[in-house]
Design a protein around this motif. Structure first.
Motif, PDB file in Angstrom:
ATOM      1  N   GLU A 474      34.412  18.446  36.501  1.00 22.75           N
ATOM      2  CA  GLU A 474      34.718  19.810  37.423  1.00 22.75           C
ATOM      3  C   GLU A 474      35.950  20.255  37.056  1.00 22.75           C
ATOM      4  N   MET A 475      37.065  19.581  37.070  1.00 23.08           N
ATOM      5  CA  MET A 475      38.331  20.137  36.865  1.00 23.08           C
ATOM      6  C   MET A 475      38.343  20.898  35.314  1.00 23.08           C
ATOM      7  N   ILE A 476      37.684  20.378  34.318  1.00 19.58           N
ATOM      8  CA  ILE A 476      37.537  21.216  33.148  1.00 19.58           C
ATOM      9  C   ILE A 476      36.765  22.312  33.310  1.00 19.58           C
ATOM     10  N   GLU A 477      35.851  22.473  34.124  1.00 25.85           N
ATOM     11  CA  GLU A 477      34.952  23.599  34.475  1.00 25.85           C
ATOM     12  C   GLU A 477      35.817  24.706  35.321  1.00 25.85           C
ATOM     13  N   TYR A 478      36.657  24.421  36.129  1.00 22.97           N
ATOM     14  CA  TYR A 478      37.591  25.203  36.920  1.00 22.97           C
ATOM     15  C   TYR A 478      38.627  25.682  36.207  1.00 22.97           C
ATOM     16  N   LYS A 479      39.113  24.797  35.071  1.00 21.71           N
ATOM     17  CA  LYS A 479      40.213  25.154  34.206  1.00 21.71           C
ATOM     18  C   LYS A 479      39.707  26.446  33.247  1.00 21.71           C
ATOM     19  N   HIS A 480      38.593  26.375  33.039  1.00 28.37           N
ATOM     20  CA  HIS A 480      38.042  27.759  32.134  1.00 28.37           C
ATOM     21  C   HIS A 480      37.534  28.794  32.944  1.00 28.37           C
ATOM     22  N   SER A 481      37.759  28.838  34.531  1.00 20.57           N
ATOM     23  CA  SER A 481      37.287  30.024  35.248  1.00 20.57           C
ATOM     24  C   SER A 481      37.942  31.359  34.816  1.00 20.57           C
ATOM     25  N   THR A 482      36.836  32.426  34.582  1.00 23.82           N
ATOM     26  CA  THR A 482      37.528  33.491  34.136  1.00 23.82           C
ATOM     27  C   THR A 482      37.236  34.606  35.213  1.00 23.82           C
ATOM     28  N   ARG A 483      37.094  34.062  36.494  1.00 27.78           N
ATOM     29  CA  ARG A 483      36.800  34.854  37.601  1.00 27.78           C
ATOM     30  C   ARG A 483      37.992  35.870  37.913  1.00 27.78           C
ATOM     31  N   MET A 484      37.926  36.863  38.255  1.00 24.70           N
ATOM     32  CA  MET A 484      39.092  37.837  38.292  1.00 24.70           C
ATOM     33  C   MET A 484      39.334  37.633  39.879  1.00 24.70           C
ATOM     34  N   LEU A 529      35.636  47.542  31.761  1.00 27.42           N
ATOM     35  CA  LEU A 529      35.850  48.868  32.568  1.00 27.42           C
ATOM     36  C   LEU A 529      36.892  48.554  33.741  1.00 27.42           C
ATOM     37  N   PHE A 530      36.837  47.282  34.532  1.00 28.58           N
ATOM     38  CA  PHE A 530      37.766  46.944  35.727  1.00 28.58           C
ATOM     39  C   PHE A 530      39.141  46.683  35.051  1.00 28.58           C
ATOM     40  N   ALA A 531      38.877  45.777  33.960  1.00 27.84           N
ATOM     41  CA  ALA A 531      40.432  45.653  33.284  1.00 27.84           C
ATOM     42  C   ALA A 531      41.312  46.843  32.663  1.00 27.84           C
ATOM     43  N   ALA A 532      40.435  47.725  32.352  1.00 31.88           N
ATOM     44  CA  ALA A 532      41.100  48.900  31.856  1.00 31.88           C
ATOM     45  C   ALA A 532      41.812  49.992  33.097  1.00 31.88           C
ATOM     46  N   TRP A 533      41.001  49.760  34.093  1.00 37.80           N
ATOM     47  CA  TRP A 533      41.422  50.490  35.037  1.00 37.80           C
ATOM     48  C   TRP A 533      42.500  49.781  35.864  1.00 37.80           C
ATOM     49  N   ALA A 534      42.457  48.288  35.938  1.00 33.58           N
ATOM     50  CA  ALA A 534      43.595  47.736  36.544  1.00 33.58           C
ATOM     51  C   ALA A 534      44.839  47.788  35.752  1.00 33.58           C
ATOM     52  N   GLN A 535      44.728  47.838  34.392  1.00 37.69           N
ATOM     53  CA  GLN A 535      45.830  48.050  33.561  1.00 37.69           C
ATOM     54  C   GLN A 535      46.791  49.310  33.819  1.00 37.69           C
ATOM     55  N   GLU A 536      45.930  50.322  34.358  1.00 37.79           N
ATOM     56  CA  GLU A 536      46.746  51.586  34.378  1.00 37.79           C
ATOM     57  C   GLU A 536      47.178  51.815  35.981  1.00 37.79           C
ATOM     58  N   LEU A 537      46.957  50.873  37.035  1.00 34.44           N
ATOM     59  CA  LEU A 537      47.468  50.857  38.224  1.00 34.44           C
ATOM     60  C   LEU A 537      48.774  50.637  38.063  1.00 34.44           C
ATOM     61  N   GLY A 604      37.831  34.831  28.916  1.00 35.73           N
ATOM     62  CA  GLY A 604      39.196  34.913  29.644  1.00 35.73           C
ATOM     63  C   GLY A 604      39.962  36.085  29.332  1.00 35.73           C
ATOM     64  N   GLY A 605      41.109  36.017  30.010  1.00 33.56           N
ATOM     65  CA  GLY A 605      42.017  37.472  30.110  1.00 33.56           C
ATOM     66  C   GLY A 605      43.253  37.201  30.457  1.00 33.56           C
ATOM     67  N   ASP A 606      43.755  38.273  30.941  1.00 35.78           N
ATOM     68  CA  ASP A 606      45.320  38.309  31.399  1.00 35.78           C
ATOM     69  C   ASP A 606      45.458  37.598  32.638  1.00 35.78           C
ATOM     70  N   LEU A 609      45.316  39.695  36.318  1.00 38.23           N
ATOM     71  CA  LEU A 609      44.005  39.894  36.899  1.00 38.23           C
ATOM     72  C   LEU A 609      43.567  38.601  37.543  1.00 38.23           C
ATOM     73  N   GLY A 610      44.283  37.796  37.871  1.00 41.13           N
ATOM     74  CA  GLY A 610      43.700  36.593  38.603  1.00 41.13           C
ATOM     75  C   GLY A 610      42.941  35.770  37.731  1.00 41.13           C
ATOM     76  N   ILE A 611      42.824  35.745  36.366  1.00 41.16           N
ATOM     77  CA  ILE A 611      42.186  34.752  35.875  1.00 41.16           C
ATOM     78  C   ILE A 611      42.603  33.452  35.660  1.00 41.16           C
ATOM     79  N   PHE A 612      42.340  32.420  35.709  1.00 48.80           N
ATOM     80  CA  PHE A 612      42.962  31.162  35.553  1.00 48.80           C
ATOM     81  C   PHE A 612      42.883  30.698  34.148  1.00 48.80           C
ATOM     82  N   ARG A 613      41.768  31.052  33.525  1.00 49.95           N
ATOM     83  CA  ARG A 613      41.781  30.941  31.948  1.00 49.95           C
ATOM     84  C   ARG A 613      42.352  32.154  31.046  1.00 49.95           C
ATOM     85  N   VAL A 614      43.623  31.879  30.920  1.00 53.15           N
ATOM     86  CA  VAL A 614      44.360  33.019  30.345  1.00 53.15           C
ATOM     87  C   VAL A 614      44.231  32.973  29.006  1.00 53.15           C
TER      88      VAL A 614
END
Length: 699
Positions: A474-484, A529-537, A604-606, A609-614
């Motif tokens: 589970e720790m490994i699964e949480y580590k790979h979380s891409t939830r924003m 779409l969301f990441a592009a919008w968030a980047q411009e905020l 994964g991502g930045d 955005l609140g992504i844990f899997r950076v």
């Protein structure tokens, strides 16, 4: 007959005891007959040293086999002679290194080592030189000019990386270009009370650029008194993130200020300080620069220093001088070495208390069930001002702003075995390491660390807090979380606003965002779409409710100006549709795990955005994005008997052009998987790629 059976039983017990002693003598603390490197099928060296000197030699050899071209180029830059070796493009790098006094200080650091550790540095350098001598065709011709390497070169490289890149950024201070993206990290320590197995667990997860001196190197070092597995940055001769059978630690980049820029008032040929005019200390250096025709031209470099430190800029009657911590603490490498040799918390803390390491949070766990978060670093003792004040330009005309001491170990924010049973750090200040709060910010100077908790740290804390009994899987699964986490916070405001204020395009965008899984997985549609919008905020103005210490895990929240947010969504949606032909393009179509000759759909991502899997992506020539930083070395460790560990090195464990291990782990990254860590010799032998035996190397 009975006596004979008893004698046989006694003999059997004695033989069993002897067998245990013999086998035990072949593990920690026992000398091998010869120093060996066992290379496993992922190109990871498992070094078994006949003695400590042999282990350091073999580690130098191993790093050359895996990263020889890079290592020599880094050492050439650390000497401040890269422009002399390779030309004009290295002038700024050389100016920075020489202005900071790196090579000269490295020589004094070398002399300050105790005789044993100095011999270990020499052995590491000897391993480098011996490899190059015995494998001349494996090293590029243009970097051979750096040979032979000396022990002081290692310390020059250490300073350039640690004090003059991590502690203070040359890009920020002197405008010198550095590898893209910011350094970051995640770290978890989980106590037995929150572990499903009843064993403490540790997550190591640095986020660094995938290039230059930021590359990690995974290895195991076994010699008398040590049996440690982990990783180090290329060119560093000890493990800097590691575990052994009893304990382990990881580092995160902490919210810490270990340098200051002082504005000087120039008067004649000096500067004003405490109502007196002082002369600068001046050094004249000749910087050599290789020309395209192979000739060298010389360029003068005048280094001025005030009581604060070297002058990094001078214009219009003012100058800026730089003061950096850690320049009088030469024992960083030996401290890391002794941390890896420690077998319990008391010994580990004894090594930490030397305060040779200028920065980095320490996240710790051990077999006895202890966990610890230490806001580690050489924090200057300052008379005034909060954290934000010291991030600005400081008046240099008075001794009131000139710090000369650092806080002792007992002053640093630290918690051991919190009631919550878990600790996290995602580059947030120590005050938010666990909940209920275990380190109270009001008990520390306001300049110690800022106060905030960004979306990634909030995601980190949420995952740990919501699971009462966490398994290693589970720790490994949480580590790979891409939830924003950012999307979870803001979509409940953005989607209704788009329905209310938006045109046809905004309506379609809102529908896509409603259906989106709020993750950045390969097949996530709406994430682009969301990441592009968030980047411009403008994040400083975007929220109606700013971040609050009273609600650190649920703020910021709300749209400050819904109509402007919808207008921006329409603008961004138009760009996304034009670029990719559709608004709901899959994340993995646009964000690619492209590195070397491998090109896979990304996830994964930045972290903003609140992504844990950076994974930090940058635009590529084809209009898509490829990784430049983020998850690099990842290790999940459970302190069972024996220790269970899983890991991955995103870009592989080698950079030499002929190595098969440059990108052989990238597919695991694409699949969000870790691989088993083979740290017991019989497991290494079962997954052996090659074996190297050194009956004698060098002297």
């Amino acid at each position: 007959m009975l006596r004979k059976r008893n004698r046989n039983r006694i003999l059997s017990c004695v033989l069993s005891l002897l067998l245990v002693l013999i086998l035990g003598s072949q593990t920690l603390g026992s000398p091998a007959q010869n120093t060996e490197i066992l290379w496993d099928t992922y190109g990871i060296p498992h070094i078994y040293g006949k003695d400590t000197t042999g282990a350091f030699r073999a580690f130098g050899w191993a790093q050359m086999q895996s990263h020889g071209n890079l290592l020599l180029r880094l050492y050439g830059q650390a000497r401040g002679r890269a422009a002399e070796y390779w030309g004009e493009e290295y002038i700024d790098s050389d100016r920075w290194v020489l202005t900071m006094g790196v090579p000269e200080r490295a020589r004094s650091w070398y002399e300050a080592q105790n005789s044993s550790f100095r011999s270990y540095l020499d052995a590491f350098a000897e391993g480098i030189n011996t490899y190059a001598k015995e494998n001349p065709d494996a090293i590029d011709d243009e970097v051979e000019v750096v040979l032979p390497v000396k022990g002081e070169d290692i310390l020059s490289h250490l300073q350039r990386v640690l004090n003059f890149s991590f502690v203070v950024s040359p890009q920020r201070v002197a405008g010198i270009s550095t590898p893209e993206s910011k350094a970051g990290s995640n770290g978890w320590a989980i106590a037995p009370k929150r572990s499903a197995s009843g064993n403490a667990m540790l997550l190591a997860n640095p986020h660094l650029p995938w290039s230059d001196f930021y590359l990690w190197y995974e290895a195991q070092i076994t010699a008398p008194g040590i049996d440690a597995y982990g990783a180090s940055l290329v060119g560093i001769p000890v493990l800097t993130i590691a575990f052994n059978e009893n304990l382990g630690w990881t580092h995160t980049v902490n919210t810490y200020d270990g340098w200051d820029a002082y504005q000087l008032e120039l008067v004649d040929d000096g500067y004003r300080f405490d109502d007196k005019v002082r002369p600068f200390e001046t050094k004249n250096i000749s910087l050599k620069v290789r020309q395209k025709d192979g000739t060298l031209r010389e360029e003068p470099l005048i280094v001025k220093s005030s009581v604060h430190g070297p002058v990094v800029s001078e214009k219009e009657g003012q100058a800026t001088a730089l003061r950096v911590v850690g320049l009088e603490q030469p024992g960083v490498l030996e401290q890391w070495w002794d941390m890896a040799r420690s077998q319990n918390l008391a010994a580990f803390e004894k090594a930490l208390q030397r305060l040779q390491l200028p920065m980095f949070t320490v996240m710790y766990a051990d077999r006895e069930g202890h966990i610890m978060h230490l806001f580690n670093g050489q924090v200057p003792v300052r008379e005034q001002g909060d954290f934000q004040y010291w991030r600005g330009i400081i008046p240099g005309n008075t001794s009131k702003t000139l710090w000369t001491k650092i806080h002792p170990y007992q002053d640093l924010p630290r918690v051991i075995d919190p009631p919550s049973g878990w600790l996290q750090n995602a580059n947030d200040p120590p005050w938010t390491t666990t909940f209920p709060v275990a380190i109270e910010s009001d008990k520390y100077p306001s300049y110690m660390a800022p106060r905030f908790m960004d979306f990634r740290a909030q995601s980190s804390a949420r995952m740990l807090d919501e699971d009462e009994k966490i398994t290693l899987d589970e720790m490994i699964e949480y580590k790979h979380s891409t939830r924003m986490e950012f999307a979870d916070r803001i979509l409940d405001d953005l989607i209704p606003a788009a329905r209310k204020y938006g045109g046809e395009l905004a309506q379609r965008a809102a529908t896509i965002l409603e259906k989106w899984d709020r993750q950045a997985n390969t097949d996530s549609r709406g994430a682009v779409l969301f990441a592009a919008w968030a980047q411009e905020l403008d994040l400083d103005k975007a929220f109606s409710q700013p971040w609050s210490e009273d609600s650190p895990r649920n703020t910021p929240d709300g749209l400050a100006n819904p109509q402007d947010a919808v207008k921006l969504l329409e603008t961004v949606a138009q760009k996304v549709e034009k670029a990719y032909g559709k608004l709901d393009v899959a994340w993995g179509e646009v964000f690619r795990l492209k590195y070397g000759n491998v090109d896979l759909p990304g996830n994964g991502g930045d972290g903003d955005l609140g992504i844990f899997r950076v994974i930090n992506f940058a635009p590529s020539e084809d209009g898509k994005f490829q990784p430049v930083a983020g998850d690099s070395y990842v290790a999940a460790i459970e302190f069972s008997k024996p220790v269970k560990a899983m890991a991955v090195m995103s870009y592989g464990n080698a950079s030499q052009p002929d190595s098969t291990h440059q990108t052989d782990q990238l597919e695991l990254v694409a699949k969000k998987q870790l691989r088993p860590v083979w740290h017991i010799r019989e497991d290494v032998e079962a997954h052996l790629e090659s074996r190297q035996v050194f009956s004698r190397m060098g002297k």
